[in-house]
Design a protein around this motif. Structure first.
Motif: not given
Ligand code: ZN
Ligand code: AMP
Ligand code: FE
Ligand code: FE
Length: 296
Positions: A6, A8, A38, A63, A256, A258
């Motif tokens: 996961h 980005h 996303h 996602e 997640d 970023h």
């Molecule tokens: Zn995410």
């Protein structure tokens, strides 16, 4: 070797380019990293191009932001058996999501201007890296530059979160539709960070409500649950693990990541300070291969 399923990139609201993400994964000694932006697959091509060169497996993913009468959720689609999404209904829906997003961003700019804190959409586009998708974290960074906020989090708290004065929503897909589209495109559908649903909320979902919601997802054909996640407490890690075992779901996981958008979330680290084991990807790949053969 650990993996991270996961993450980005600059294709959505991360600050590492797709190539930069794979390089970072290599530096950290990860064997595989998912590009899970996303509502877009724009980052896949660049990441897949450097997969061989860098020796880190790239897992193409997305996602999707979804909502229904029960709230807002995030669903991850994984495509370990490679597919050309442009040929699928999911690909067509992604294009529509981009259009809705552009219109939503225009409404946010109007709201901010009305509040006396105008931001220049051209500057936001520069911050987002030119051709990439624009999200609220980019607008947040423009607000910081203008001195209206001290951090991305502060910009959300003051203006941009779902209860914020400048917020405007977008329609998006329903969870059941998203699961169907992911399956039709040959992917596996995973409820992302279920305990942090509605997706904008930092506090943890009541677990009995979580299980009731999960039963709905099961009816829609959900394949997996995110059982490792950057921000999970021990209780969330245990609940998601127990649920995936009880309902025979695939357990996936990732940070997640970023980049600078979420400076406290390092790549490759989950559930406090542990790592996602390699076998998670083996299970994912095996299940993708078996669901593909059963569709024939
Ligand atoms: Zn995410
Ligand atoms: P957007 O897709 O443009 O609506 O932006 C959604 C992204 O903004 C999420 O994926 C998060 O990265 C970030 N975000 C959403 N809500 C918050 C919040 N309350 N605080 C900080 N970041 C948030
Ligand atoms: Fe994000
Ligand atoms: Fe999410």
């Amino acid at each position: 070797m650990p993996i991270d399923l996961h993450a980005h990139t600059t294709a959505s609201d991360g600050t590492f380019s797709p190539r930069g993400l794979v390089e970072h994964a290599k530096e950290l000694g990860l064997r595989a990293v998912a590009v899970s932006d996303h509502d877009t697959i724009f980052g896949w091509r660049e990441a897949l191009e450097v997969e061989r060169e860098l020796g880190v497996e790239v897992v193409p993913a997305i996602e999707l932001s979804v909502s229904d009468e029960n709230g807002k959720f995030h669903v991850l689609g994984f495509f370990p058996t490679r597919t050309d999404l442009n040929e699928t209904e999911l690909g067509a829906q992604i294009t529509e999501l981009q259009r809705e997003r552009d219109e939503r961003n225009t409404r946010i700019y109007e709201n901010l201007a009305r509040m006396g804190v105008p931001v220049d959409p051209r500057r936001v586009r520069e911050i987002a890296g030119g051709g990439a998708q624009i999200g609220r974290p980019h607008i947040a960074r423009a607000l910081i530059e203008l001195g209206h906020a001290t951090s991305v989090q502060d910009a959300f708290d003051q203006y941009l979160d779902a209860n914020g004065p400048a917020y405007s929503g977008k329609k998006g897909l329903t969870p059941s539709h998203a699961v169907k589209l992911i399956h039709e495109a040959g992917g596996l559908a995973v409820w992302a960070h279920p305990t942090r649903s509605p997706s904008e909320r930092a506090e943890v979902l009541d677990f009995s409500r979580g299980e009731a919601l999960l039963r709905l997802w099961l009816d829609w054909g959900l394949d997996g649950l995110e059982t490792f996640y950057g921000a999970y407490s021990p209780e969330e890690a245990e609940w998601t693990r127990a649920m995936s075992e009880k309902y025979d779901l695939l357990g996936t996981g990732g940070s997640d990541f970023h980049g600078a958008t979420k400076p406290n979330v390092p790549l490759g680290q989950v559930n406090g300070a542990t790592e996602v084991p390699d076998e998670v990807l083996a299970h994912l790949t095996a299940r993708a291969a078996s669901s593909k053969s059963s569709m024939k």
